[in-house]
Design an enzyme around this catalytic site. Sequence first.
Site, PDB file in Angstrom:
ATOM      1  N   CYS A 252      36.998  76.390  36.816  1.00 39.76           N
ATOM      2  CA  CYS A 252      37.447  75.700  37.621  1.00 39.76           C
ATOM      3  C   CYS A 252      36.025  75.714  37.939  1.00 39.76           C
ATOM      4  O   CYS A 252      35.321  76.645  39.356  1.00 39.76           O
ATOM      5  CB  CYS A 252      38.541  75.574  38.654  1.00 39.76           C
ATOM      6  SG  CYS A 252      38.351  74.611  39.544  1.00 39.76           S
TER       7      CYS A 252
ATOM      8  N   LYS B 168      37.819  33.207  39.757  1.00 40.93           N
ATOM      9  CA  LYS B 168      39.066  33.887  39.329  1.00 40.93           C
ATOM     10  C   LYS B 168      38.383  35.025  40.632  1.00 40.93           C
ATOM     11  O   LYS B 168      37.244  36.081  39.909  1.00 40.93           O
ATOM     12  CB  LYS B 168      39.157  34.657  38.607  1.00 40.93           C
ATOM     13  CG  LYS B 168      40.763  35.789  39.207  1.00 40.93           C
ATOM     14  CD  LYS B 168      41.184  36.061  37.779  1.00 40.93           C
ATOM     15  CE  LYS B 168      42.367  37.633  37.772  1.00 40.93           C
ATOM     16  NZ  LYS B 168      42.463  38.365  39.313  1.00 40.93           N
TER      17      LYS B 168
ATOM     18  N   CYS C 210      37.697  76.797  42.554  1.00 36.06           N
ATOM     19  CA  CYS C 210      38.451  77.872  42.015  1.00 36.06           C
ATOM     20  C   CYS C 210      37.814  79.249  41.154  1.00 36.06           C
ATOM     21  O   CYS C 210      38.320  80.540  41.935  1.00 36.06           O
ATOM     22  CB  CYS C 210      39.849  78.343  42.475  1.00 36.06           C
ATOM     23  SG  CYS C 210      40.983  77.357  41.001  1.00 36.06           S
TER      24      CYS C 210
ATOM     25  N   ASP D 104      37.514  38.352  43.049  1.00 40.07           N
ATOM     26  CA  ASP D 104      38.258  40.024  42.794  1.00 40.07           C
ATOM     27  C   ASP D 104      38.291  40.318  44.119  1.00 40.07           C
ATOM     28  O   ASP D 104      37.253  40.956  44.735  1.00 40.07           O
ATOM     29  CB  ASP D 104      37.045  40.961  41.665  1.00 40.07           C
ATOM     30  CG  ASP D 104      37.594  42.175  41.386  1.00 40.07           C
ATOM     31  OD1 ASP D 104      38.873  41.181  41.667  1.00 40.07           O
ATOM     32  OD2 ASP D 104      36.724  42.748  40.355  1.00 40.07           O
TER      33      ASP D 104
ATOM     34  N   LYS E  85      39.425  36.327  31.205  1.00 40.55           N
ATOM     35  CA  LYS E  85      38.538  37.211  31.671  1.00 40.55           C
ATOM     36  C   LYS E  85      37.487  37.466  31.707  1.00 40.55           C
ATOM     37  O   LYS E  85      36.863  36.877  29.621  1.00 40.55           O
ATOM     38  CB  LYS E  85      39.281  38.654  31.857  1.00 40.55           C
ATOM     39  CG  LYS E  85      40.773  38.294  32.114  1.00 40.55           C
ATOM     40  CD  LYS E  85      40.205  39.087  33.711  1.00 40.55           C
ATOM     41  CE  LYS E  85      41.316  39.863  34.885  1.00 40.55           C
ATOM     42  NZ  LYS E  85      41.758  41.061  34.814  1.00 40.55           N
TER      43      LYS E  85
ATOM     44  N   LEU F 172      48.675  37.128  37.434  1.00 44.92           N
ATOM     45  CA  LEU F 172      48.687  36.648  36.597  1.00 44.92           C
ATOM     46  C   LEU F 172      48.895  36.988  35.220  1.00 44.92           C
ATOM     47  O   LEU F 172      47.962  38.512  35.117  1.00 44.92           O
ATOM     48  CB  LEU F 172      46.859  35.514  36.594  1.00 44.92           C
ATOM     49  CG  LEU F 172      46.993  35.125  37.865  1.00 44.92           C
ATOM     50  CD1 LEU F 172      45.738  34.571  37.812  1.00 44.92           C
ATOM     51  CD2 LEU F 172      48.042  33.846  37.881  1.00 44.92           C
TER      52      LEU F 172
ATOM     53  N   GLU G 112      39.684  27.391  38.089  1.00 51.34           N
ATOM     54  CA  GLU G 112      38.555  27.589  39.733  1.00 51.34           C
ATOM     55  C   GLU G 112      38.527  28.997  39.130  1.00 51.34           C
ATOM     56  O   GLU G 112      38.795  29.752  38.059  1.00 51.34           O
ATOM     57  CB  GLU G 112      39.696  27.330  40.588  1.00 51.34           C
ATOM     58  CG  GLU G 112      40.600  28.255  40.693  1.00 51.34           C
ATOM     59  CD  GLU G 112      41.465  27.592  41.551  1.00 51.34           C
ATOM     60  OE1 GLU G 112      41.602  26.732  42.621  1.00 51.34           O
ATOM     61  OE2 GLU G 112      42.588  28.462  42.299  1.00 51.34           O
TER      62      GLU G 112
ATOM     63  N   CYS H 144      44.559  76.999  44.033  1.00 50.77           N
ATOM     64  CA  CYS H 144      43.061  75.929  43.851  1.00 50.77           C
ATOM     65  C   CYS H 144      43.065  75.184  44.899  1.00 50.77           C
ATOM     66  O   CYS H 144      44.061  74.646  44.965  1.00 50.77           O
ATOM     67  CB  CYS H 144      42.813  75.537  42.375  1.00 50.77           C
ATOM     68  SG  CYS H 144      41.515  74.116  42.360  1.00 50.77           S
TER      69      CYS H 144
ATOM     70  N   ASP I 279      30.399  39.794  76.344  1.00 47.22           N
ATOM     71  CA  ASP I 279      31.618  40.962  76.280  1.00 47.22           C
ATOM     72  C   ASP I 279      31.574  40.281  77.497  1.00 47.22           C
ATOM     73  O   ASP I 279      33.236  40.333  78.140  1.00 47.22           O
ATOM     74  CB  ASP I 279      30.808  41.863  76.709  1.00 47.22           C
ATOM     75  CG  ASP I 279      30.694  43.205  75.004  1.00 47.22           C
ATOM     76  OD1 ASP I 279      30.063  44.139  75.588  1.00 47.22           O
ATOM     77  OD2 ASP I 279      30.895  42.575  74.695  1.00 47.22           O
TER      78      ASP I 279
ATOM     79  N   TYR J  92      43.867  29.449  47.301  1.00 49.03           N
ATOM     80  CA  TYR J  92      44.160  28.228  46.207  1.00 49.03           C
ATOM     81  C   TYR J  92      46.505  28.280  46.062  1.00 49.03           C
ATOM     82  O   TYR J  92      46.221  27.776  44.799  1.00 49.03           O
ATOM     83  CB  TYR J  92      43.974  29.647  45.529  1.00 49.03           C
ATOM     84  CG  TYR J  92      43.696  31.226  45.403  1.00 49.03           C
ATOM     85  CD1 TYR J  92      45.148  31.449  44.771  1.00 49.03           C
ATOM     86  CD2 TYR J  92      43.127  32.163  45.192  1.00 49.03           C
ATOM     87  CE1 TYR J  92      45.315  32.762  45.021  1.00 49.03           C
ATOM     88  CE2 TYR J  92      43.238  33.615  45.431  1.00 49.03           C
ATOM     89  CZ  TYR J  92      44.884  33.764  44.776  1.00 49.03           C
ATOM     90  OH  TYR J  92      45.481  34.805  45.318  1.00 49.03           O
TER      91      TYR J  92
ATOM     92  N   CYS K  68      42.135  73.476  35.569  1.00 47.71           N
ATOM     93  CA  CYS K  68      42.398  74.299  36.255  1.00 47.71           C
ATOM     94  C   CYS K  68      43.975  75.266  36.147  1.00 47.71           C
ATOM     95  O   CYS K  68      44.675  74.160  36.529  1.00 47.71           O
ATOM     96  CB  CYS K  68      41.883  74.038  37.695  1.00 47.71           C
ATOM     97  SG  CYS K  68      41.705  75.554  38.693  1.00 47.71           S
TER      98      CYS K  68
HETATM   99  S1  IVH Z   1      46.977  31.933  41.167  1.00 48.86           S
HETATM  100  C1  IVH Z   1      50.817  32.652  40.694  1.00 48.86           C
HETATM  101  N1  IVH Z   1      44.125  31.152  41.461  1.00 48.86           N
HETATM  102  O1  IVH Z   1      44.103  37.336  40.735  1.00 48.86           O
HETATM  103  C2  IVH Z   1      49.771  33.016  40.987  1.00 48.86           C
HETATM  104  N2  IVH Z   1      44.984  33.546  41.570  1.00 48.86           N
HETATM  105  O2  IVH Z   1      45.068  39.118  38.713  1.00 48.86           O
HETATM  106  C3  IVH Z   1      49.341  32.411  41.884  1.00 48.86           C
HETATM  107  N3  IVH Z   1      43.195  35.249  42.270  1.00 48.86           N
HETATM  108  O3  IVH Z   1      47.315  37.908  42.242  1.00 48.86           O
HETATM  109  C4  IVH Z   1      47.570  33.113  41.222  1.00 48.86           C
HETATM  110  N4  IVH Z   1      41.379  34.034  41.978  1.00 48.86           N
HETATM  111  O4  IVH Z   1      45.131  37.347  43.768  1.00 48.86           O
HETATM  112  C5  IVH Z   1      45.342  33.023  41.749  1.00 48.86           C
HETATM  113  N5  IVH Z   1      41.729  31.268  41.975  1.00 48.86           N
HETATM  114  C6  IVH Z   1      42.363  32.221  41.105  1.00 48.86           C
HETATM  115  C7  IVH Z   1      42.199  33.602  42.290  1.00 48.86           C
HETATM  116  C8  IVH Z   1      43.832  34.475  42.651  1.00 48.86           C
HETATM  117  C9  IVH Z   1      41.925  35.230  42.238  1.00 48.86           C
HETATM  118  C10 IVH Z   1      44.431  36.721  42.082  1.00 48.86           C
HETATM  119  C11 IVH Z   1      45.447  36.555  42.538  1.00 48.86           C
HETATM  120  C12 IVH Z   1      46.553  36.969  41.704  1.00 48.86           C
HETATM  121  C13 IVH Z   1      44.860  38.094  40.743  1.00 48.86           C
HETATM  122  C14 IVH Z   1      45.477  38.055  38.841  1.00 48.86           C
END
Ligand code: IVH
Length: 707
Positions: A429, A130, A432, A132, A335, A95, A128, A453, A49, A247, A447
Site C-alpha cells: 500500500c 439533452k 501505510c 448534462d 445518447k 429517462l 431537443e 491504514c 455595494d 424542459y 491493502c
Molecule cells: S425531460 C420525465 N428533457 O436527463 C422526464 N430531461 O437522464 C423529464 N435532461 O432527469 C425529463 N436534458 O435531468 C428532459 N431536454 C431534456 C433534458 C433532460 C437533460 C436530464 C434530466 C433527466 C435526465 C435523465
Amino acid sequence: MTTTFDKPASTLTLEEATAEHADLQARIAEADTHYHQEDAPTVDDAVYDSWRRRLKQLEKRFPDLRRADDASERVGAAPAAGFAKVRHARPMLSLDNAFEDADVVDFLDRIRRFLGLGAEAELTVLAEPKIDGLSASLRYEHGRLVQAATRGDGEEGEDITANVLTIADVPKVLPADGGWPEVLEVRGEVYMTKADFLGLNQAQQAAMDAGDRRAKIFANPRNAAAGSLRQLDASITARRKLHFFGYALGEVSSPIAVTQGGIRERLAAWGFTLNEPARTCRSADELIAYWRGIGEGRAAMPFDIDGVVYKVDRLDWQERLGFVSRSPRWATAHKFPAEQATTQLLGIDIQVGRTGALTPVARLQPVNVGGVMVANATLHNEDEIQRKDVRIGDTVVIQRAGDVIPQVVSVVLDRRPHEAESYTFPATCPVCGSHAVREGDEVVRRCTGGLICAAQAKERLKHFVSRNAFDIEGLGEENIETLFEGAFVRSPADIFRLKHRFEDLKPVKGFTDQKGQHKKLTKLFDAIEARRTIALDRFLFALGIRHIGETTARLVAGRYETLEQLRDRLKAAAADREGEAWAELNAIDGIGATVAEALVDFFGEPHNIDVVDDLASEVAVAPYTRPKTVESPVTGKTVVFTGTLEKMSRAEAKARAETLGAKVAGSVSAKTDYVIAGADAGSKLKKATELGVAVLTEDAWLTLIGG
Ligand code: IVH
C-alpha cells in the site's frame, strides 16, 4: 467611488422609497446580468455595494418592499444551516436510454402499440438536446418563484431556493399578464458552460497553489455545476455563473398547453431559456437525422450535451402512457457515443479507497476532450493496465462520457517511446506500507492494513458523514482530512465528541472565522447534533461495510429491526457459520452469499464491534420502519384481462393495474380475484364463470379503480 443618495433612508416617504427601490433593483439586475452572463462588470464593485446597502436600508424601513425576487436576496444571502428537504408534488423521473437506431424504432413502436395507434395515425415527437447538468424543480405560486429543489431521489430533494435565486436566467417573477396558473412547477436543468467550467478550474488551481485547502478541481462541467449549486452559502453559487433550461412541468394547478411544443412556447413567453435547437419529428428517420445533426455540432456547443431527448408531443397521450418504474414511457434519451482524444501519459498514481482497493489513476498531459480539459483518467485496475499494456510515456486514447470519470481506452503503439518500460503494479500500500493482495479471482488488489491504514480510515469517515449516510453538513472531504491528521477524529464516534474539543479546534485551519467568531464551529456542532438520531438502515449503510449499499442495508435492517438484534444476531452468525443465525441471515430475500459473508466478516471482528458500540453510545438508532405502500381497492388482488378492451390497450390496462398494486395474470385459476372481460371474450371468461370468479366489464373495472 460610491454613489451618494439624496436623502437618508430614515427620512423617505413610502412613495419615494418605492420609486427608489424599483430603480435600484433595475440597476442591480442589469449589473448582475453583465457580471453573470457576460463576465464584463459594468459598475465598480464599491458602487454596486453601495446600491445593495441602500436597498437593504430601504427594506429595513419598509419591509413590504422586500420580495423573493429582490436583488437584496439574490446574492450574499446568509448561509443556511443545511438544506431542508422538499417532497416533490409529483415525482421527478429519469429517462430510459436509446443507443442504436433500432432502439429509436422500438421506442416509437412501443408507443404505437400501447396507445393502439394504427400505422396511418400520426405520432408527433418533439426532440431537443439533452444537457448534462443537474435537474431542478422550480415552484411558482401566483407568478412568483417560491421554492426550488434538487431532484434528490426523485421523491424528495433539497431546498436550493436561495441558490437558484442567484441564477440570472431563472425568472424570479413571471410577466404580469402572462396567464400562468396559480401553481406552476417548471422542471429543467441547471448547468455550467464549458468556458465557465474551464475558468472556474483555473481559479481553483490558483487558489490551491496559494494554499487554499478547500479549493478543488472539478472533473467535468456537471460536477462543477453540482458543487456550485449545493453551496450552503448562496453567494458562492452566485459567483459560479450557472444557467437554467426549462424542459418539463411538475405540478400545475391548471393545464397550460396540450402539447410539449405548446409547453415550450408558454415557458419561452414567461422568460425561460429553452434547450435549442428543438425539432418536431414524425418518424424514426426524422428523429435519427436530428440526432445525427446535433451530434455533429456537439463539440462546438457552449455546453456539454450527452444526447438528445425525444418526447411524445401530445400531453393527453403522455398522460395515458404513464411510466414504468422510474422512467416515462413517453420519453427517451438517445445518447451519443463517448468523446475521445489522445495525449501523453505522464505517470500513474495509486489511490487507496474505503475498502482498501488500490485504484490506478493516469496523470495526463492536459488535453481537450469535446471542449473540456482532462488531466486525470482512471485506469481501472491492475489487469486493465496489463491487458492494454499501458506504459508511462505512452500516447493514450482518453474517453469522456457524460458524468463518468474520463478513462484510458487504449495505447497508440506506434508512438511508444523505445525506453518505455512495462508498468509493475505495487504489491504494498503506498499509504501505510501493508501488503496489498488479491483474493480469489478478484481483479482488485487491496491493502490489508484495515483501519491502521490512514487512507482507508479517512475514506471510511468520509463515507460515514456523506449524504446518504449520516449526512453531516459542513464535514466535507477537506475537513475530514484535517480532523484526522490532527487526531481529532479517528473513529466515527469521535465526531459526536468533537464539541468537547471546542477550544482546541478554534485555531485549526478550516474552522477559523474572520473576526474570531467561530461561527463555523458552532454551525458544525449544530449539524452534528442534528444527526444524533438515525434510522437503522442508514446507520448500517454508514458503517461502510463492503457490498452493503443502501438497498442491501434496508433489507438487512428490515429483517432485524433494531440495532441490538442486528448486532447480536450477526455476531452469532459469525461465531457459528452453520447455526441458526447464519441460516436466518441467508434467508433474507435479496441477500446472497457475498453480502452475508461481508456482514459476518465485519461483525465477527471484535474491533468492529467496539466501533459500533462506541458509536451507539453516542447516537440513538431508531428501529427500522417499513415504507408505506399506496393502497387501492385492487392492491394485492390478482386480475386477468380477456377479450378486446375498448378504452385502452391491453398493455395500458396491465400497467395501470400494476401501478395500483394488483398482480396481472395470464390465465384464470381459483386464485384469480377478478376477470375483466372485453368484447369477444372466450375461454377465460368461461373458466371464470365455472370457477365462480368475479367477472367485470371494462367500465365496471374503471369504476372500481376510480376512472
Ligand atoms: S425531460 C420525465 N428533457 O436527463 C422526464 N430531461 O437522464 C423529464 N435532461 O432527469 C425529463 N436534458 O435531468 C428532459 N431536454 C431534456 C433534458 C433532460 C437533460 C436530464 C434530466 C433527466 C435526465 C435523465
